[in-house]
Design a protein around this motif. Sequence first.
Motif, PDB file in Angstrom:
ATOM      1  N   LEU C  39       0.815  -1.219   0.000  1.00 31.02           N
ATOM      2  CA  LEU C  39       0.000   0.000   0.000  1.00 31.02           C
ATOM      3  C   LEU C  39       0.853   1.275   0.000  1.00 31.02           C
ATOM      4  O   LEU C  39       0.537   2.244   0.679  1.00 31.02           O
ATOM      5  N   CYS C  40       1.960   1.227  -0.766  1.00 25.87           N
ATOM      6  CA  CYS C  40       2.841   2.393  -0.775  1.00 25.87           C
ATOM      7  C   CYS C  40       2.254   3.533  -1.597  1.00 25.87           C
ATOM      8  O   CYS C  40       2.616   4.692  -1.418  1.00 25.87           O
ATOM      9  N   GLY C  41       1.334   3.214  -2.498  1.00 29.21           N
ATOM     10  CA  GLY C  41       0.662   4.256  -3.247  1.00 29.21           C
ATOM     11  C   GLY C  41       1.351   4.691  -4.525  1.00 29.21           C
ATOM     12  O   GLY C  41       0.865   5.552  -5.257  1.00 29.21           O
ATOM     13  N   ASN C  42       2.493   4.067  -4.804  1.00 27.84           N
ATOM     14  CA  ASN C  42       3.246   4.390  -6.013  1.00 27.84           C
ATOM     15  C   ASN C  42       2.386   4.245  -7.270  1.00 27.84           C
ATOM     16  O   ASN C  42       2.366   5.117  -8.138  1.00 27.84           O
TER      17      ASN C  42
END
Lengths: 259, 382, 397
Positions: C39-42
């Motif tokens: 869930l790093c959002g990259n």
Amino acid sequence: MKIVVCVKQVPDAKDVRLDPNTNTLARDGVQSIMNPYDRHALEEGVRLKEQYGGTVTVLSMGPPQAGETLREAVACGADEAVLVSDRAFAGADTWATTHTLSQAIKKIGGADLILCGKQAIDGDTAQVGPGIAERLGIPYATYVKKVVTCENGAIRLQRMMDDGYDTVEMDLPALMTVVKEINEPRIPSLKGKMKAKSIAITTLNAADIGADPDQIGLKGSTTQVVRVFTPQVRGERAMLTGTVDEVVAQLVEKLESLL
Amino acid sequence: MDYFLTEEQQMIVDVARQITEELIIPQRAELDETEEYPREILKAMAQADLYGLYIPEEYGGFGGGPFAMVLALEQIARGCTGVATAYAASALGAYPILISGSEEMKQHYLSDIAAGKRLAAFALTEANAGSDASGIQTTAVQDGDHWVLNGTKQWITNAGEADIYTVIAITDRSKGPRGATMFVVEKGDPGFSVGPKEKKMGIRCSATCELIFKDCRIPKDRVIGRTGAGFITVMKTLDLSRPGIASLGVGLGQGALDEAARYAKQRVQFGKPIISFQAVAHMLADMAIQVEAARALVYAAAKHVSAHPNDASKAASMCKVFATDTAMKVAVDAVQVLAGYGFMRDYPVEKMMRDAKILQIYEGTNQIQRNVIGQELNKEYT
Amino acid sequence: MLRIDIEACIGCGVCEQTCTFGAIKVEEGHAVVGDNCTLCGNCVDACEVGALSIEREERATKGNLADWSGVWVYAEYRHGRTAPVAFELLGVGRKLADERSVKLAAVLLGSNLAGQAEELIAAGADVVYRVDDPSLAHFTDDAYGNVLTDLIREHKPEIVLAGATAIGRSFIPRVATSLATGLTADCTDLAIRAEDGALLQTRPAFGGNIMATIVCPHTRPQIATVRPMVMKPLARDAARQGAIIDVKPAAARMKSRVRVIESVMEEQDQVNLCEADVVVAGGRGLDDAKGFAQIRELADVLGGAVAASRAAVDSGWIGYPHQVGQTGKTVAPKLYIACGISGAIQHLVGMQSSETIIAINKDPNAPIFDVATYGVVGDLFEIVPKLTERMRGRNAR
């Protein structure tokens, strides 16, 4: 002595690079490896076990694939492997991670000595070791470069500082994070590899370790990533051209104005 | 090519490869330059369980037989034949105990050898006894509960580094080939000393010295097998070890091919990588064919030797000749592909070329191997 | 969790290329997420059609965030010296405090601290909390952590900054954990978000290949460690006024479970790399240790420090203390001369804040030229010795 070594599976950072065309991270051929600092923590744990007796348990929080890293650790001398894995852990920051790992350590009966690498190469935060110690209420030392002795329920070690090192001593149970200088990790042995192949990895989920749902994963994190971007590099470039002598002359001129 | 190795065999390859890449290749040039014995690397190999590969499990080994040794040696020789020789010499020294030693003797020595705690060495050659073992002049005479050895062994690999030496000596000259006996001599035995280190063309990090026996007294239980059975033990030892020497040739050849092919892709002349010139590509192709053929023969021979120890000589000799002649030729060609750079010590191929030469010489020259093969053929076609 | 809008997804694969964990793949025409998503959002940012989103179950806010006010700097003091990073933190701290219209305080812990607090005020602090006690003579995570934690609990600052030094990176995590708040390590940029006054903390991740901006939305204080040499100190102003408050913590809070046996100072290089105005750095292009000697010569002539890329250190041409980059030191000299360094991103993060960068490299496409103020494409073996000679001649005059 019961030794627990925390290890993390990370992408091999030296393979991670920017794709100049798309300006995104190219991850073709990027391998998952054991965090390099954790290899040194594991080696130190195994050496302490060999010298003073005891067992080494490797512990990792991660997706099921992280089991491979735990098997590698067993091949390098760990006796037991524990994986804490649950989709609910995803998105954890260091605050949530230390809750999960410290709960897991309690669940497996605690430890006399906990070892971690000084930091993980993907996040580089260096917070998980001290965070676990604080949550377990035990003393810790970071950046350890040498264990001097580990006798009579106390450990004496040298920890690196910016201007030298400190020799410190603390009573067990305790936690330490290690730097690469501490040792040269061994290459897995054949018997270790055989054991790694067959060992049953204990897998624990959030409920098993009695995790507080408000302290795990993305929801339990105190920090939030709001933006991820590629570093901007400064663009102004003046190329100096000409023969070697001409270029040197221009450089001298620039240096003179700068110094 | 896929040789359909078992999972365990693949593990042996993986462990040996990791040691080669992480420890041996980064240090080989320095070891060659300083002629220093690779103690730390050998210690890492012991820790990785490689010293017990060929030793049965009941003596603390892995039970993999000669084929396991072949797999490990190939990987190690790809990095450095000097390190591989130092490693292989311990097995060569241990084989006589494994083949002919009493149960008691095996129990006493093999587990330490398997753990790499004590290194072994094999002592056959003398100044006047090279290919012709009947020229051996070292003698052993019984004196009460002891044997007394006198004589000098020459060019003994691991001399000075090993703790356990398996030595052949004449016990009754009148009995000819049945008058030689093998003994275990330990470091520190009275009257036993080691000469200075020889200066060699290649495999320079391995230790090669004289062993000097001057009224060297050893207890009588150090006899390996029966008195007078020394030559038989030596022949059986060499049958087991020759596939290992052959695999050094495969490894060295593969290492040389790797260097040459990589260089040929990267070196640009006349605007093109030199691998795109047929003259170079055909050399590389021939190198690849020969290395692969050698590997196939060595693997097959090693399996045959394990399964048929009493009918091993021809297979052992054939693979030794083919793989080591191949190594020499491929190493010379690798230097040619790298040309001027290949001649320089900055690149590893000149060392490979120097190292390759000994493979055609030690553990029986390739001429002697052909004699053995010829004699076997003579027997077969009666 | 990561939500994928299958209707919107066009299966272009940009997310797959972006994911550093290999957790998202295009299968049967649309993206599919795997178990190893962090869930790093990259990918969310990279998706050009807005098909990806992260579903967050928000954490409850703890207490009233408005009770917390003020910017604090931990002023590291050791072996008779306040660390330079303390003054850098006061520089950025001053800016943050002014934007928030709050006070800037420094926390000074140690023994025999005479004169130090005044310097912190001259460097921008409005208040200095000083704990001068023999039991703080040696750094320990316990005592320093307890004292700082107690002070924070009492005075409730909204922001706490510390240097990302061996000491800061060791005990600040303990402080953050006991305060149950967030900590962002190794920041290279700090700013205030206009709409809610939150601290935007930017730090490198993945060996500097990506930068992440992080907030601490539900807890206070917001704690960050900051890399040395990144922020600029204010000019020293002895006229600046401020209050020095001496604090006497209970003796029990200054006891440590870790006993310091000895504290050893080790010889540093003649020129401290991190504090040098001029740095001459060499990389793979030097070919060998002998080639590297040219770097030392030029550095000598310029009175600068010698640095190296990871490639040069790994090759054994020079020791690790000279390594600049993500896995080494961060430097920001007035002048950085990079010779034979291609400019891998790992190296750039350690030197790109240098004021002027000169790059000499034979490869015109080397990324180092993207950050260079002045670039020279050429053979450094010809250029560097000549430059050294010319500069030596100039010194002689």
